[in-house]
Design a protein around this motif. Structure first.
Motif, PDB file in Angstrom:
ATOM      1  N   ALA A  22       0.834  -1.204   0.000  1.00 48.66           N
ATOM      2  CA  ALA A  22       0.000   0.000   0.000  1.00 48.66           C
ATOM      3  C   ALA A  22       0.867   1.251   0.000  1.00 48.66           C
ATOM      4  O   ALA A  22       0.564   2.227  -0.689  1.00 48.66           O
ATOM      5  CB  ALA A  22      -0.939   0.003   1.199  1.00 48.66           C
ATOM      6  N   LEU A  23       1.949   1.224   0.757  1.00 47.22           N
ATOM      7  CA  LEU A  23       2.860   2.358   0.804  1.00 47.22           C
ATOM      8  C   LEU A  23       3.520   2.584  -0.549  1.00 47.22           C
ATOM      9  O   LEU A  23       3.629   3.711  -1.018  1.00 47.22           O
ATOM     10  CB  LEU A  23       3.917   2.146   1.890  1.00 47.22           C
ATOM     11  N   ASP A  24       3.938   1.496  -1.198  1.00 42.10           N
ATOM     12  CA  ASP A  24       4.536   1.605  -2.530  1.00 42.10           C
ATOM     13  C   ASP A  24       3.538   2.169  -3.532  1.00 42.10           C
ATOM     14  O   ASP A  24       3.883   3.005  -4.359  1.00 42.10           O
ATOM     15  CB  ASP A  24       5.050   0.245  -3.019  1.00 42.10           C
ATOM     16  N   SER A  25       2.290   1.726  -3.454  1.00 45.80           N
ATOM     17  CA  SER A  25       1.251   2.236  -4.351  1.00 45.80           C
ATOM     18  C   SER A  25       1.013   3.716  -4.111  1.00 45.80           C
ATOM     19  O   SER A  25       0.872   4.489  -5.057  1.00 45.80           O
ATOM     20  CB  SER A  25      -0.059   1.474  -4.154  1.00 45.80           C
ATOM     21  N   ALA A  26       0.967   4.103  -2.853  1.00 43.58           N
ATOM     22  CA  ALA A  26       0.746   5.517  -2.517  1.00 43.58           C
ATOM     23  C   ALA A  26       1.887   6.372  -3.046  1.00 43.58           C
ATOM     24  O   ALA A  26       1.659   7.458  -3.591  1.00 43.58           O
ATOM     25  CB  ALA A  26       0.610   5.689  -1.011  1.00 43.58           C
ATOM     26  N   ARG A  27       3.104   5.895  -2.907  1.00 43.03           N
ATOM     27  CA  ARG A  27       4.252   6.644  -3.431  1.00 43.03           C
ATOM     28  C   ARG A  27       4.170   6.785  -4.945  1.00 43.03           C
ATOM     29  O   ARG A  27       4.454   7.850  -5.486  1.00 43.03           O
ATOM     30  CB  ARG A  27       5.558   5.948  -3.056  1.00 43.03           C
ATOM     31  N   THR A  33       1.326   9.372  -5.793  1.00 41.07           N
ATOM     32  CA  THR A  33       1.622  10.761  -5.434  1.00 41.07           C
ATOM     33  C   THR A  33       2.830  11.319  -6.178  1.00 41.07           C
ATOM     34  O   THR A  33       2.971  12.535  -6.283  1.00 41.07           O
ATOM     35  CB  THR A  33       1.836  10.925  -3.920  1.00 41.07           C
ATOM     36  N   SER A  34       3.672  10.443  -6.709  1.00 45.25           N
ATOM     37  CA  SER A  34       4.833  10.940  -7.463  1.00 45.25           C
ATOM     38  C   SER A  34       4.525  11.097  -8.956  1.00 45.25           C
ATOM     39  O   SER A  34       5.316  11.694  -9.686  1.00 45.25           O
ATOM     40  CB  SER A  34       6.036  10.014  -7.274  1.00 45.25           C
ATOM     41  N   MET A  35       3.385  10.604  -9.396  1.00 41.69           N
ATOM     42  CA  MET A  35       3.005  10.731 -10.799  1.00 41.69           C
ATOM     43  C   MET A  35       2.610  12.172 -11.096  1.00 41.69           C
ATOM     44  O   MET A  35       1.860  12.779 -10.325  1.00 41.69           O
ATOM     45  CB  MET A  35       1.831   9.795 -11.117  1.00 41.69           C
ATOM     46  N   PRO A  36       3.107  12.729 -12.192  1.00 41.71           N
ATOM     47  CA  PRO A  36       2.676  14.089 -12.561  1.00 41.71           C
ATOM     48  C   PRO A  36       1.154  14.157 -12.697  1.00 41.71           C
ATOM     49  O   PRO A  36       0.524  13.243 -13.235  1.00 41.71           O
ATOM     50  CB  PRO A  36       3.368  14.330 -13.905  1.00 41.71           C
ATOM     51  N   THR A  37       0.582  15.229 -12.181  1.00 40.56           N
ATOM     52  CA  THR A  37      -0.874  15.377 -12.156  1.00 40.56           C
ATOM     53  C   THR A  37      -1.494  15.224 -13.539  1.00 40.56           C
ATOM     54  O   THR A  37      -2.524  14.559 -13.688  1.00 40.56           O
ATOM     55  CB  THR A  37      -1.257  16.742 -11.552  1.00 40.56           C
ATOM     56  N   GLU A  38      -0.889  15.812 -14.555  1.00 43.63           N
ATOM     57  CA  GLU A  38      -1.459  15.732 -15.899  1.00 43.63           C
ATOM     58  C   GLU A  38      -1.469  14.297 -16.417  1.00 43.63           C
ATOM     59  O   GLU A  38      -2.415  13.874 -17.066  1.00 43.63           O
ATOM     60  CB  GLU A  38      -0.707  16.652 -16.869  1.00 43.63           C
ATOM     61  N   ARG A  39      -0.436  13.552 -16.109  1.00 41.43           N
ATOM     62  CA  ARG A  39      -0.383  12.150 -16.536  1.00 41.43           C
ATOM     63  C   ARG A  39      -1.458  11.339 -15.807  1.00 41.43           C
ATOM     64  O   ARG A  39      -2.125  10.492 -16.405  1.00 41.43           O
ATOM     65  CB  ARG A  39       0.997  11.577 -16.254  1.00 41.43           C
ATOM     66  N   ALA A  51      -6.774   3.393 -12.010  1.00 43.46           N
ATOM     67  CA  ALA A  51      -7.613   4.528 -12.411  1.00 43.46           C
ATOM     68  C   ALA A  51      -8.509   4.989 -11.260  1.00 43.46           C
ATOM     69  O   ALA A  51      -8.677   6.191 -11.045  1.00 43.46           O
ATOM     70  CB  ALA A  51      -8.459   4.155 -13.623  1.00 43.46           C
ATOM     71  N   PHE A  52      -9.068   4.054 -10.502  1.00 43.79           N
ATOM     72  CA  PHE A  52      -9.886   4.437  -9.344  1.00 43.79           C
ATOM     73  C   PHE A  52      -9.043   5.153  -8.302  1.00 43.79           C
ATOM     74  O   PHE A  52      -9.463   6.158  -7.730  1.00 43.79           O
ATOM     75  CB  PHE A  52     -10.576   3.218  -8.721  1.00 43.79           C
ATOM     76  N   THR A  53      -7.845   4.663  -8.058  1.00 38.99           N
ATOM     77  CA  THR A  53      -6.948   5.294  -7.099  1.00 38.99           C
ATOM     78  C   THR A  53      -6.579   6.695  -7.560  1.00 38.99           C
ATOM     79  O   THR A  53      -6.604   7.653  -6.773  1.00 38.99           O
ATOM     80  CB  THR A  53      -5.680   4.441  -6.900  1.00 38.99           C
ATOM     81  N   LEU A  54      -6.251   6.828  -8.835  1.00 30.86           N
ATOM     82  CA  LEU A  54      -5.893   8.142  -9.376  1.00 30.86           C
ATOM     83  C   LEU A  54      -7.076   9.100  -9.326  1.00 30.86           C
ATOM     84  O   LEU A  54      -6.919  10.281  -9.015  1.00 30.86           O
ATOM     85  CB  LEU A  54      -5.378   8.009 -10.810  1.00 30.86           C
ATOM     86  N   HIS A  55      -8.254   8.615  -9.632  1.00 32.34           N
ATOM     87  CA  HIS A  55      -9.460   9.448  -9.591  1.00 32.34           C
ATOM     88  C   HIS A  55      -9.656  10.006  -8.187  1.00 32.34           C
ATOM     89  O   HIS A  55      -9.925  11.201  -8.008  1.00 32.34           O
ATOM     90  CB  HIS A  55     -10.674   8.638 -10.043  1.00 32.34           C
ATOM     91  N   ASP A  56      -9.516   9.145  -7.179  1.00 32.64           N
ATOM     92  CA  ASP A  56      -9.656   9.591  -5.785  1.00 32.64           C
ATOM     93  C   ASP A  56      -8.563  10.588  -5.417  1.00 32.64           C
ATOM     94  O   ASP A  56      -8.824  11.596  -4.754  1.00 32.64           O
ATOM     95  CB  ASP A  56      -9.601   8.400  -4.827  1.00 32.64           C
ATOM     96  N   TYR A  57      -7.351  10.300  -5.843  1.00 35.42           N
ATOM     97  CA  TYR A  57      -6.226  11.195  -5.538  1.00 35.42           C
ATOM     98  C   TYR A  57      -6.415  12.563  -6.190  1.00 35.42           C
ATOM     99  O   TYR A  57      -6.221  13.585  -5.544  1.00 35.42           O
ATOM    100  CB  TYR A  57      -4.911  10.565  -5.995  1.00 35.42           C
ATOM    101  N   LEU A  58      -6.832  12.568  -7.446  1.00 38.25           N
ATOM    102  CA  LEU A  58      -7.067  13.842  -8.144  1.00 38.25           C
ATOM    103  C   LEU A  58      -8.173  14.640  -7.468  1.00 38.25           C
ATOM    104  O   LEU A  58      -8.061  15.863  -7.326  1.00 38.25           O
ATOM    105  CB  LEU A  58      -7.375  13.595  -9.627  1.00 38.25           C
TER     106      LEU A  58
END
Length: 107
Positions: free
Chosen positions: A4-9, A12-18, A93-100
Motif C-alpha cells: 500500500a505504501l509503494d502504491s501511494a508513493r 503521489t509521485s506521478m505528474p498530475t497531468e499524466r 484509475a480508481f486510485t488516481l481518480h480519488d487522488y485527483l
C-alpha cells in the motif's frame, strides 16, 4: 502494508497531468456518481479476491447482479475487471481518480 505504501508513493509521485490522462482514458465522461458506484463494486470484488459470490454478499446483492455490474463496468470503461491486465488498470484509475479529487479539493 508495504504494498500500500509503494502504491501511494507511485500515485503521489506521478505528474498530475499524466494521472488525469489515465483517469480520463478509463472513465471518459462518466459522472463522479457512476464512478463511485463502480468503485464500490470493484472494492468488494477486490476484498474477496475476485469471488463473485462473496463480493455479492458484501454488497447485499444476488451473484447475477454482481456479474451484471462487473459487465457494466467493462462496457462503460472498456476494461474488464475479470481480466487481470484490465483489473490492474481499473484499480489504478480508481486510485488516481480519488487522488485527483483529493488534491483538487485541497486547492
Amino acid at each position: 502494508a508495504c504494498e500500500a505504501l509503494d502504491s501511494a508513493r507511485a500515485v503521489t509521485s506521478m505528474p498530475t497531468e499524466r494521472a488525469r490522462r489515465l483517469s480520463d482514458r478509463v472513465f471518459g465522461t462518466l459522472s463522479d456518481q457512476r464512478i463511485a458506484a463502480f468503485a464500490k463494486v470493484l472494492d468488494a470484488y477486490t476484498l474477496h479476491n475476485g469471488s463473485i459470490t462473496h463480493a455479492a454478499r458484501e454488497l447485499f446483492i444476488h451473484k447475477n447482479t454482481m456479474q451484471n455490474r462487473l459487465n457494466t463496468i467493462a462496457t462503460a470503461t472498456g476494461y474488464n475487471p475479470r481480466r487481470l491486465t484490465d483489473y490492474r488498470t481499473l484499480a489504478l484509475a480508481f486510485t488516481l481518480h480519488d487522488y485527483l479529487a483529493f488534491i483538487e479539493a485541497d486547492r
